[in-house]
Scaffold this motif. Structure first.
Motif, PDB file in Angstrom:
ATOM      1  N   THR A  34      -8.725   0.710  -4.256  1.00 34.35           N
ATOM      2  CA  THR A  34      -8.224  -0.030  -5.414  1.00 34.35           C
ATOM      3  C   THR A  34      -7.883   0.925  -6.554  1.00 34.35           C
ATOM      4  O   THR A  34      -8.294   2.095  -6.570  1.00 34.35           O
ATOM      5  CB  THR A  34      -9.269  -1.042  -5.888  1.00 34.35           C
ATOM      6  OG1 THR A  34     -10.441  -0.334  -6.343  1.00 34.35           O
ATOM      7  CG2 THR A  34      -9.673  -1.993  -4.761  1.00 34.35           C
ATOM      8  N   ASN A  35      -7.126   0.414  -7.517  1.00 31.17           N
ATOM      9  CA  ASN A  35      -6.776   1.215  -8.692  1.00 31.17           C
ATOM     10  C   ASN A  35      -8.016   1.586  -9.505  1.00 31.17           C
ATOM     11  O   ASN A  35      -8.078   2.657 -10.103  1.00 31.17           O
ATOM     12  CB  ASN A  35      -5.784   0.450  -9.573  1.00 31.17           C
ATOM     13  CG  ASN A  35      -4.411   0.354  -8.935  1.00 31.17           C
ATOM     14  OD1 ASN A  35      -4.004   1.249  -8.193  1.00 31.17           O
ATOM     15  ND2 ASN A  35      -3.700  -0.736  -9.190  1.00 31.17           N
ATOM     16  N   GLY A  36      -9.005   0.693  -9.517  1.00 29.35           N
ATOM     17  CA  GLY A  36     -10.241   1.008 -10.225  1.00 29.35           C
ATOM     18  C   GLY A  36     -10.982   2.171  -9.587  1.00 29.35           C
ATOM     19  O   GLY A  36     -11.520   3.041 -10.294  1.00 29.35           O
ATOM     20  N   GLN A  37     -11.028   2.213  -8.277  1.00 24.64           N
ATOM     21  CA  GLN A  37     -11.675   3.325  -7.597  1.00 24.64           C
ATOM     22  C   GLN A  37     -10.919   4.628  -7.824  1.00 24.64           C
ATOM     23  O   GLN A  37     -11.525   5.688  -8.003  1.00 24.64           O
ATOM     24  CB  GLN A  37     -11.775   3.022  -6.097  1.00 24.64           C
ATOM     25  CG  GLN A  37     -12.710   1.866  -5.782  1.00 24.64           C
ATOM     26  CD  GLN A  37     -12.621   1.425  -4.329  1.00 24.64           C
ATOM     27  OE1 GLN A  37     -11.608   1.612  -3.677  1.00 24.64           O
ATOM     28  NE2 GLN A  37     -13.692   0.831  -3.818  1.00 24.64           N
ATOM     29  N   LEU A  38      -9.574   4.570  -7.825  1.00 28.61           N
ATOM     30  CA  LEU A  38      -8.786   5.767  -8.092  1.00 28.61           C
ATOM     31  C   LEU A  38      -8.995   6.235  -9.537  1.00 28.61           C
ATOM     32  O   LEU A  38      -9.094   7.443  -9.796  1.00 28.61           O
ATOM     33  CB  LEU A  38      -7.304   5.480  -7.850  1.00 28.61           C
ATOM     34  CG  LEU A  38      -6.356   6.670  -8.030  1.00 28.61           C
ATOM     35  CD1 LEU A  38      -6.653   7.758  -7.014  1.00 28.61           C
ATOM     36  CD2 LEU A  38      -4.898   6.217  -7.932  1.00 28.61           C
ATOM     37  N   THR A  39      -9.087   5.299 -10.480  1.00 29.65           N
ATOM     38  CA  THR A  39      -9.335   5.665 -11.877  1.00 29.65           C
ATOM     39  C   THR A  39     -10.670   6.379 -12.030  1.00 29.65           C
ATOM     40  O   THR A  39     -10.778   7.396 -12.733  1.00 29.65           O
ATOM     41  CB  THR A  39      -9.299   4.403 -12.760  1.00 29.65           C
ATOM     42  OG1 THR A  39      -8.033   3.763 -12.628  1.00 29.65           O
ATOM     43  CG2 THR A  39      -9.544   4.754 -14.216  1.00 29.65           C
ATOM     44  N   ALA A  40     -11.689   5.868 -11.356  1.00 28.95           N
ATOM     45  CA  ALA A  40     -13.004   6.507 -11.429  1.00 28.95           C
ATOM     46  C   ALA A  40     -12.968   7.921 -10.857  1.00 28.95           C
ATOM     47  O   ALA A  40     -13.602   8.849 -11.405  1.00 28.95           O
ATOM     48  CB  ALA A  40     -14.036   5.654 -10.685  1.00 28.95           C
ATOM     49  N   LEU A  67      -6.003   9.513   0.902  1.00 31.20           N
ATOM     50  CA  LEU A  67      -6.213   8.066   0.845  1.00 31.20           C
ATOM     51  C   LEU A  67      -5.070   7.406   1.597  1.00 31.20           C
ATOM     52  O   LEU A  67      -3.959   7.263   1.076  1.00 31.20           O
ATOM     53  CB  LEU A  67      -6.242   7.584  -0.611  1.00 31.20           C
ATOM     54  CG  LEU A  67      -7.315   8.223  -1.507  1.00 31.20           C
ATOM     55  CD1 LEU A  67      -7.187   7.715  -2.935  1.00 31.20           C
ATOM     56  CD2 LEU A  67      -8.703   7.954  -0.969  1.00 31.20           C
ATOM     57  N   PRO A  68      -5.288   6.998   2.865  1.00 32.08           N
ATOM     58  CA  PRO A  68      -4.192   6.421   3.660  1.00 32.08           C
ATOM     59  C   PRO A  68      -3.626   5.129   3.084  1.00 32.08           C
ATOM     60  O   PRO A  68      -2.448   4.854   3.266  1.00 32.08           O
ATOM     61  CB  PRO A  68      -4.846   6.174   5.027  1.00 32.08           C
ATOM     62  CG  PRO A  68      -6.069   7.025   5.047  1.00 32.08           C
ATOM     63  CD  PRO A  68      -6.534   7.112   3.628  1.00 32.08           C
ATOM     64  N   ALA A  69      -4.455   4.351   2.407  1.00 33.48           N
ATOM     65  CA  ALA A  69      -4.002   3.050   1.898  1.00 33.48           C
ATOM     66  C   ALA A  69      -4.504   2.877   0.468  1.00 33.48           C
ATOM     67  O   ALA A  69      -5.675   2.607   0.235  1.00 33.48           O
ATOM     68  CB  ALA A  69      -4.511   1.912   2.783  1.00 33.48           C
ATOM     69  N   LEU A  70      -3.606   3.079  -0.493  1.00 38.74           N
ATOM     70  CA  LEU A  70      -3.924   2.887  -1.908  1.00 38.74           C
ATOM     71  C   LEU A  70      -3.226   1.623  -2.392  1.00 38.74           C
ATOM     72  O   LEU A  70      -2.026   1.431  -2.164  1.00 38.74           O
ATOM     73  CB  LEU A  70      -3.450   4.105  -2.719  1.00 38.74           C
ATOM     74  CG  LEU A  70      -3.573   4.012  -4.243  1.00 38.74           C
ATOM     75  CD1 LEU A  70      -5.031   3.931  -4.666  1.00 38.74           C
ATOM     76  CD2 LEU A  70      -2.890   5.191  -4.913  1.00 38.74           C
ATOM     77  N   GLU A  71      -3.985   0.754  -3.041  1.00 38.09           N
ATOM     78  CA  GLU A  71      -3.424  -0.506  -3.555  1.00 38.09           C
ATOM     79  C   GLU A  71      -2.263  -0.221  -4.501  1.00 38.09           C
ATOM     80  O   GLU A  71      -2.375   0.601  -5.410  1.00 38.09           O
ATOM     81  CB  GLU A  71      -4.516  -1.287  -4.270  1.00 38.09           C
ATOM     82  CG  GLU A  71      -4.058  -2.603  -4.868  1.00 38.09           C
ATOM     83  CD  GLU A  71      -5.137  -3.273  -5.699  1.00 38.09           C
ATOM     84  OE1 GLU A  71      -4.962  -4.446  -6.053  1.00 38.09           O
ATOM     85  OE2 GLU A  71      -6.161  -2.618  -5.983  1.00 38.09           O
ATOM     86  N   GLN A 103       0.843  -1.189   0.000  1.00 34.86           N
ATOM     87  CA  GLN A 103       0.000   0.000   0.000  1.00 34.86           C
ATOM     88  C   GLN A 103       0.879   1.240   0.000  1.00 34.86           C
ATOM     89  O   GLN A 103       1.970   1.238   0.562  1.00 34.86           O
ATOM     90  CB  GLN A 103      -0.898   0.032   1.239  1.00 34.86           C
ATOM     91  CG  GLN A 103      -1.666  -1.229   1.516  1.00 34.86           C
ATOM     92  CD  GLN A 103      -2.181  -1.274   2.940  1.00 34.86           C
ATOM     93  OE1 GLN A 103      -2.275  -0.262   3.622  1.00 34.86           O
ATOM     94  NE2 GLN A 103      -2.520  -2.468   3.411  1.00 34.86           N
ATOM     95  N   VAL A 104       0.408   2.284  -0.635  1.00 41.87           N
ATOM     96  CA  VAL A 104       1.035   3.598  -0.557  1.00 41.87           C
ATOM     97  C   VAL A 104      -0.051   4.622  -0.249  1.00 41.87           C
ATOM     98  O   VAL A 104      -1.190   4.474  -0.703  1.00 41.87           O
ATOM     99  CB  VAL A 104       1.757   3.977  -1.873  1.00 41.87           C
ATOM    100  CG1 VAL A 104       2.951   3.079  -2.124  1.00 41.87           C
ATOM    101  CG2 VAL A 104       0.803   3.933  -3.064  1.00 41.87           C
TER     102      VAL A 104
END
Length: 448
Positions: A55-61, A118-122, A31-32
């Motif tokens: 998740t990366n999908g949530q960040l993309t959205a 976002l404290p924990a990004l995949e 996580q970063v």
């Protein structure tokens, strides 16, 4: 004795098999953290639930909604390594603000019109964030530094992706803080240049890879008893959170908050939504008041003190009060429930009647009749000024469990027996004189 040794070997083989199973089924969740703020506004984003990994999908959205229309100037502050632990250890943003290495970063977050944390990004690959921004903005990243940026002409009518690389430390705490402080000075200088150029921008601060990787046991072999700290469990309820001026100040989570004011009758308050009217918090004292429609009120009193022996601040849960029908019962927990000030406290079971952590205050007659039972209990009253998640938990479970003590004592006993046996063998000596079958026999005169 042989049967005992055989039984010991069987138990040892079973233990090694269990350990190997748990070891090989463990998985590393990388996580970063990602911090994002803007001088002209960002779309709203709900705060992630405790323990949630974006998740990366949530960040993309979210990037799609943030950079969907019109030109944007994005500052990508990309550090070689970054983890939430860096904020916890070196102060600021997610942890203690004292002597923070992120003062310019904190000032930018507080002064911006909107921000997202976002404290924990995949994390799966170091090129995910730059590639995603390049796709959304339609431009290639331009590598710059503070000096280059001051002489760069920025066209606000077109999208710009400015990449600023920041180093990370070699592993020593002192050098880490120095490097992070230097990076923070670079961030402050870059933001001052953008302000002087009067350019609207969106800044993103994250890492190419995590500086620390946390290993968690696979959910398929471990019961989700402490599910608060695990990732993406849809049935995890959010923690109780008291905010001051929009910033989290006190957080509490429990699977069950059960109370009993009469014999063998238990009421689970966690199924009700409480009011937190009357709660307060500051740098030295925190009071969480949970008032329920059923007429019950829980008051958690915490304090933060500096202890010279350990040269650090600690927080304690001084007392828990239960009020019902105009009566009050008080329970003391200061000697049993404590943690470093920048950490949270967690315990699987906090009770006032079995393995007591909450000691009844005998000065109140109601205390001897009423009981508390908190299951999977976690609380934090300090160090939450800019965070939406619990800090690392200080658990009540001791390191030396009864099983470990039994193993150590048994091993010590076996070692003593071995040493005693070797000592006895070393003391064995031969006779000074032997009978010679080829010569005269030894005669022993007898006297009458």
């Amino acid at each position: 004795m042989a049967g005992s040794r055989c039984s010991s070997r069987v138990r040892l083989m079973a233990f090694l098999a269990l350990f190997a199973t748990l070891f090989f089924t463990a998985s590393s969740v990388a996580q970063v953290p990602l911090l994002m703020w803007s001088s002209d506004g960002l779309p709203p984003l709900a705060s992630p639930a405790a323990g949630h990994i974006t998740t990366n999908g949530q960040l993309t959205a979210y990037f799609t909604s943030a950079f969907g229309a019109g030109p944007h100037t994005v500052l990508l502050l990309l550090q070689d390594k970054l983890s939430k632990d860096d904020f916890t250890v070196f102060g600021g943003v997610f942890g203690n603000k004292q002597d923070s290495a992120f003062q310019n970063l904190e000032a930018a977050l507080q002064s911006s019109s909107s921000s997202v944390m976002l404290p924990a990004l995949e994390w799966s690959d170091s090129s995910v964030i730059p590639a995603l921004l390049q796709e959304k903005l339609g431009v290639s990243p331009l590598l710059v530094d503070a000096d280059t940026l001051s002489h760069l002409s920025i066209n606000s009518s077109a999208s710009n992706l400015l990449l600023i690389n920041l180093p990370y430390c070699t592993g020593l705490d002192t050098s880490c803080k120095g490097v992070l402080h230097a990076n923070d000075e670079i961030i402050g200088k870059v933001l001052s240049i953008m302000k002087a150029k009067d350019v609207q921008y969106t800044a993103i601060y994250t890492g190419l890879q995590p500086s620390r990787v946390i290993s968690e046991t696979s959910l398929s072999v471990q019961p989700a008893g402490r599910s608060l700290l695990q990732a993406e469990l849809p049935d995890v309820k959010p923690p109780i959170m008291f905010n001051v001026s929009g910033n989290p100040c006190i957080m509490l989570w429990a699977q069950n908050l059960s109370i009993s004011t009469s014999k063998d009758v238990w009421i689970d308050l966690d199924a009700q939504t409480p009011s937190m009217s009357g709660s307060i918090c500051n740098d030295s004292t925190s009071l969480l008041v949970l008032s329920y429609e059923s007429g019950y009120t829980l008051r958690f009193t915490m304090s933060r003190r500096f202890y010279p022996v350990s040269a650090r601040f600690w927080f304690t849960l001084d007392s828990v009060q239960l009020q019902a029908n105009g009566l009050t019962a008080s329970f003391i927990g200061s000697r049993n429930i404590y943690a470093p000030a920048e950490y949270s406290f967690h315990c699987q079971s906090v009770t006032s009647f079995r393995d007591i952590l909450l000691v009844p205050n005998n000065t109140n007659s109601n205390t001897t009749l009423w009981m508390l039972n908190f299951i999977d209990f976690q609380i934090q009253g300090f160090g939450l000024a800019n965070g939406t998640d619990f800090s690392y938990a200080s658990d009540c479970a001791g390191f030396f469990t009864p099983g470990i003590w039994m193993g150590l004592l048994t091993g010590l006993l076996m070692l003593l027996i071995l040493v005693y046996g070797l000592h006895m063998i070393m003391q064995v000596t031969t006779m000074d004189r032997f009978d010679d079958p080829k010569g005269p026999s030894i005669s022993v005169p007898q006297s009458e």
